[in-house]
Design a protein around this motif. Structure first.
Motif, PDB file in Angstrom:
ATOM      1  N   ALA A  84      73.044  74.258  57.355  1.00  0.00           N
ATOM      2  CA  ALA A  84      73.743  76.116  56.748  1.00  0.00           C
ATOM      3  C   ALA A  84      75.164  74.556  57.045  1.00  0.00           C
ATOM      4  O   ALA A  84      76.219  74.325  57.531  1.00  0.00           O
ATOM      5  CB  ALA A  84      74.130  76.685  58.085  1.00  0.00           C
ATOM      6  N   GLU A 129      84.345  81.505  49.188  1.00  0.00           N
ATOM      7  CA  GLU A 129      83.300  82.639  49.969  1.00  0.00           C
ATOM      8  C   GLU A 129      82.402  83.539  48.127  1.00  0.00           C
ATOM      9  O   GLU A 129      84.060  83.675  48.117  1.00  0.00           O
ATOM     10  CB  GLU A 129      83.351  83.321  51.355  1.00  0.00           C
ATOM     11  CG  GLU A 129      84.054  83.087  52.309  1.00  0.00           C
ATOM     12  CD  GLU A 129      84.353  84.288  53.114  1.00  0.00           C
ATOM     13  OE1 GLU A 129      84.333  85.338  52.656  1.00  0.00           O
ATOM     14  OE2 GLU A 129      85.071  83.774  54.328  1.00  0.00           O
ATOM     15  N   ILE A 178      78.768  83.211  52.575  1.00  0.00           N
ATOM     16  CA  ILE A 178      78.018  82.408  52.071  1.00  0.00           C
ATOM     17  C   ILE A 178      79.246  81.992  51.430  1.00  0.00           C
ATOM     18  O   ILE A 178      79.986  82.536  50.692  1.00  0.00           O
ATOM     19  CB  ILE A 178      77.024  82.638  51.337  1.00  0.00           C
ATOM     20  CG1 ILE A 178      76.341  83.371  51.952  1.00  0.00           C
ATOM     21  CG2 ILE A 178      76.329  81.902  50.530  1.00  0.00           C
ATOM     22  CD1 ILE A 178      74.538  84.321  51.145  1.00  0.00           C
ATOM     23  N   TYR A 179      78.972  80.191  51.284  1.00  0.00           N
ATOM     24  CA  TYR A 179      80.179  79.559  50.899  1.00  0.00           C
ATOM     25  C   TYR A 179      79.581  78.624  49.668  1.00  0.00           C
ATOM     26  O   TYR A 179      78.400  78.481  49.517  1.00  0.00           O
ATOM     27  CB  TYR A 179      80.958  78.624  51.935  1.00  0.00           C
ATOM     28  CG  TYR A 179      81.434  78.868  53.223  1.00  0.00           C
ATOM     29  CD1 TYR A 179      82.876  79.493  53.133  1.00  0.00           C
ATOM     30  CD2 TYR A 179      80.550  78.790  54.207  1.00  0.00           C
ATOM     31  CE1 TYR A 179      82.823  79.776  53.904  1.00  0.00           C
ATOM     32  CE2 TYR A 179      80.959  79.480  55.306  1.00  0.00           C
ATOM     33  CZ  TYR A 179      82.757  79.728  55.179  1.00  0.00           C
ATOM     34  OH  TYR A 179      83.106  80.510  56.105  1.00  0.00           O
ATOM     35  N   PRO A 209      73.573  76.752  51.049  1.00  0.00           N
ATOM     36  CA  PRO A 209      74.184  78.366  51.119  1.00  0.00           C
ATOM     37  C   PRO A 209      73.240  79.296  51.334  1.00  0.00           C
ATOM     38  O   PRO A 209      72.608  80.473  52.083  1.00  0.00           O
ATOM     39  CB  PRO A 209      74.115  78.802  49.386  1.00  0.00           C
ATOM     40  CG  PRO A 209      73.891  77.752  48.748  1.00  0.00           C
ATOM     41  CD  PRO A 209      73.628  76.658  49.834  1.00  0.00           C
ATOM     42  N   SER A 215      70.780  78.880  53.589  1.00  0.00           N
ATOM     43  CA  SER A 215      70.904  78.891  55.243  1.00  0.00           C
ATOM     44  C   SER A 215      72.104  79.403  55.335  1.00  0.00           C
ATOM     45  O   SER A 215      71.657  80.586  56.629  1.00  0.00           O
ATOM     46  CB  SER A 215      70.711  77.225  55.710  1.00  0.00           C
ATOM     47  OG  SER A 215      69.836  76.343  55.622  1.00  0.00           O
ATOM     48  N   HIS A 216      72.863  79.821  55.053  1.00  0.00           N
ATOM     49  CA  HIS A 216      74.521  80.844  56.075  1.00  0.00           C
ATOM     50  C   HIS A 216      74.082  82.083  55.634  1.00  0.00           C
ATOM     51  O   HIS A 216      74.026  82.644  56.509  1.00  0.00           O
ATOM     52  CB  HIS A 216      76.055  80.245  54.744  1.00  0.00           C
ATOM     53  CG  HIS A 216      76.041  79.116  55.685  1.00  0.00           C
ATOM     54  ND1 HIS A 216      76.960  78.970  55.655  1.00  0.00           N
ATOM     55  CD2 HIS A 216      76.660  78.061  54.714  1.00  0.00           C
ATOM     56  CE1 HIS A 216      77.360  77.873  56.263  1.00  0.00           C
ATOM     57  NE2 HIS A 216      77.189  77.139  55.184  1.00  0.00           N
ATOM     58  N   LEU A 272      71.104  82.144  58.106  1.00  0.00           N
ATOM     59  CA  LEU A 272      71.559  81.985  60.072  1.00  0.00           C
ATOM     60  C   LEU A 272      72.677  83.813  60.259  1.00  0.00           C
ATOM     61  O   LEU A 272      72.688  83.624  61.671  1.00  0.00           O
ATOM     62  CB  LEU A 272      73.026  81.356  59.764  1.00  0.00           C
ATOM     63  CG  LEU A 272      73.669  79.924  60.086  1.00  0.00           C
ATOM     64  CD1 LEU A 272      74.803  79.636  59.655  1.00  0.00           C
ATOM     65  CD2 LEU A 272      73.073  79.565  61.352  1.00  0.00           C
ATOM     66  N   GLY A 319      75.776  82.600  62.392  1.00  0.00           N
ATOM     67  CA  GLY A 319      77.089  82.690  61.306  1.00  0.00           C
ATOM     68  C   GLY A 319      77.914  83.760  61.219  1.00  0.00           C
ATOM     69  O   GLY A 319      78.259  84.140  62.310  1.00  0.00           O
TER      70      GLY A 319
END
Length: 508
Positions: A85, A91, A135-136, A149, A151-152, A155, A161
């Motif tokens: 992450a 975002e 999510i970035y 992304p 992974s976010h 999370l 997250g």
């Protein structure tokens, strides 16, 4: 209740739009549930037998040779998510996040990933209940898929997250709790199955291609208004001209223009006022048509990708095999997104040149900068500046991301796609194009107002009345960005295209 049933095979771009933007409910088909359970049973068997299989009982990337014990297998999956992450930047908009979640769920529903049905259902439940992970945008190489992304997204599934729920930004754990959902404890293969794939670039791409199709149609409508404003020659759109060079998009565009302009008293014939028009009027079918063909190619790529299994390794339960391949590599999407950005950029490029022909008194018989009291009023002078600025920015953004690659994971992953970068750039270009078209829409309506007694075409009449319902003629200088935003919203929302299509039928 409006809903979309996913099975890994039949998702459409319209389905993606309906879930991402219109809040459609998502269900998993019974066949998909069965496939998911069978694939998971095979993973469980291999774990029990202590078989060495990548991503199940081994580390990841360059650590593929490291065998993980049965006792550490669950910890491995959590470690994968928290360590990966690493996304940064702004975002993603909620619509992109929702599209990402949908596409990942659809890919898992094919039954080649090995997740538990309960884990997949949690992802779907989050989507349906409006738990939207933060999510970035930046951090993906586009191979091995969109690891950072995605992974976010995961999370939040494991109670880490952050997520938005009912308009409030919360910890992942609190968002799940408020939505009445339990966090997931990942087991063997699940972490990798959830993050190894092209769903971020494809989610952006699916919405981008939908918007590009709308802009291509809007371009034909707005260009037709400019043709009328400049007393353009319609002979250049005659069907036989295009049948002897039968490029599909060109043929479509020429038909569109004649239908939109049908019945207009402002258009002219060859030789009435002049023998021929400048390229930006005469070559609209050739220019717009080429972009239409490019967009159609991208659409086909995205339609395949949204129904593909793009993680690694893949489970083939019917053959009792786990195979490590490279479907996570985003090259097909990367090339398509670069192509989309270039194709849509051209719609703005030619639109800005038409704006110049509308505002430049040396190129027409209209008041300079489309204002009666030039000097006291600037009219559309600086609106053209803004269009030129956006077009120039698009030239920078249209530089292909897919020609770049940088090795990662100690050179194990030695060629990457940069597909997510390409998709994000295409999305930015689409925004810019919608604003340029909005400016042309405004300028064309203003120019038409100076033509006195006239009859507009069947399609352009609808377009003209629509903009005049929202924005009045510019008699004296006023704050222009408000008008530009209103006109652009009519373009990018699809309202302009829908109104015209309701009158003349579908625009190709």
């Amino acid at each position: 209740m409006n809903k979309v049933v996913i099975d890994g095979h039949h998702l459409t771009i319209q389905d993606v739009v309906n879930v991402a933007r219109n809040g459609y409910y998502v269900e998993l088909s019974d066949d998909a549930k069965l496939r998911v359970e069978k694939a998971r049973a095979l993973v469980d068997k291999f774990v029990q037998d202590e078989r060495v299989e990548y991503g199940i009982t081994t580390g990841f990337g360059k650590f593929a040779e490291v065998v993980i014990s049965k006792e550490d297998a669950k910890r491995l999956q959590r470690n994968l998510i928290v360590s990966h992450a690493c996304a940064v930047g702004d975002e993603f908009d909620t619509e992109i996040v929702r599209a990402i979640m949908l596409l990942r769920a659809n890919a898992l529903s094919k039954g080649h990933s090995g997740v538990r049905l309960s884990t997949l259902q949690t992802l779907i439940d989050m989507l349906n209940k409006g738990v939207h992970p933060v999510i970035y945008e930046k951090g993906s190489l586009g191979a091995s898929g969109d690891l950072a992304p995605l992974s976010h997204m995961v999370l939040v599934m494991i109670g880490e997250g952050e997520a938005y729920y009912q308009g409030e930004r919360l910890s992942g754990e609190e968002a799940l709790k408020r939505a009445g959902l339990e966090k997931v404890e990942l087991v063997e293969k699940e972490g990798l199955a959830l993050i190894n794939g092209t769903q971020v670039m494809t989610a952006i791409g699916a919405l981008a291609v939908y918007d590009a199709i709308n802009l291509a149609k809007a371009s034909d409508i707005i260009a037709s208004m400019t043709v009328e404003a400049l007393r353009g020659i319609t002979d250049a759109y005659y069907h036989r001209v295009h049948e002897v060079r039968p490029q599909i998009g060109q043929l479509k565009c020429s038909r569109n223009l004649l239908r939109i302009l049908e019945g207009s008293s402002l258009t002219t014939r060859q030789g009435e006022l002049r023998v021929q028009d400048a390229y930006t009027l005469r070559c609209i079918p050739q220019i717009h048509g080429a972009s239409k063909d490019a967009i159609e190619y991208v659409k086909r790529v995205i339609e395949i990708e949204i129904n593909s299994a793009t993680d690694n390794p893949l489970i083939f339960e019917d053959e009792m095999r786990v195979i490590s391949g490279g479907n996570f590599h985003g090259q097909p999407v990367a090339l398509a997104m670069d192509f989309l950005g270039i194709a849509v950029s051209e719609l703005a490029n030619v639109s800005e040149r038409r704006i110049e022909r509308l505002v430049n008194y040396q190129l027409n018989d209209l008041p300079a900068f489309l204002t009666k009291k030039g000097g006291l009023n600037s009219g559309f002078m600086i609106a053209q500046y803004s269009a030129a600025s956006l077009v120039s920015e698009n030239k920078v953004l249209a530089h292909p991301a897919s020609v770049d690659s940088i090795p990662s994971s100690a050179n194990q992953e030695d060629h990457v796609s940069m597909g997510t970068t390409a998709a994000r750039k295409a999305r930015s270009i689409i925004y810019n194009v919608s604003r340029v078209l909005g400016i042309e829409y405004l300028a064309a309506a203003q120019a038409i107002d100076f033509r006195g007694d006239f009859k507009l075409g069947r399609g352009t009449e609808v377009a003209y009345k629509l903009i005049r319902k929202e924005i009045e003629h510019l008699d004296e200088d006023r704050v222009m960005y408000i008008d530009i935003n209103k006109a652009s919203r009519l373009v990018d929302s699809g309202t302009l295209v829908k109104e015209v299509e309701d009158k003349i039928g579908e625009i190709e």
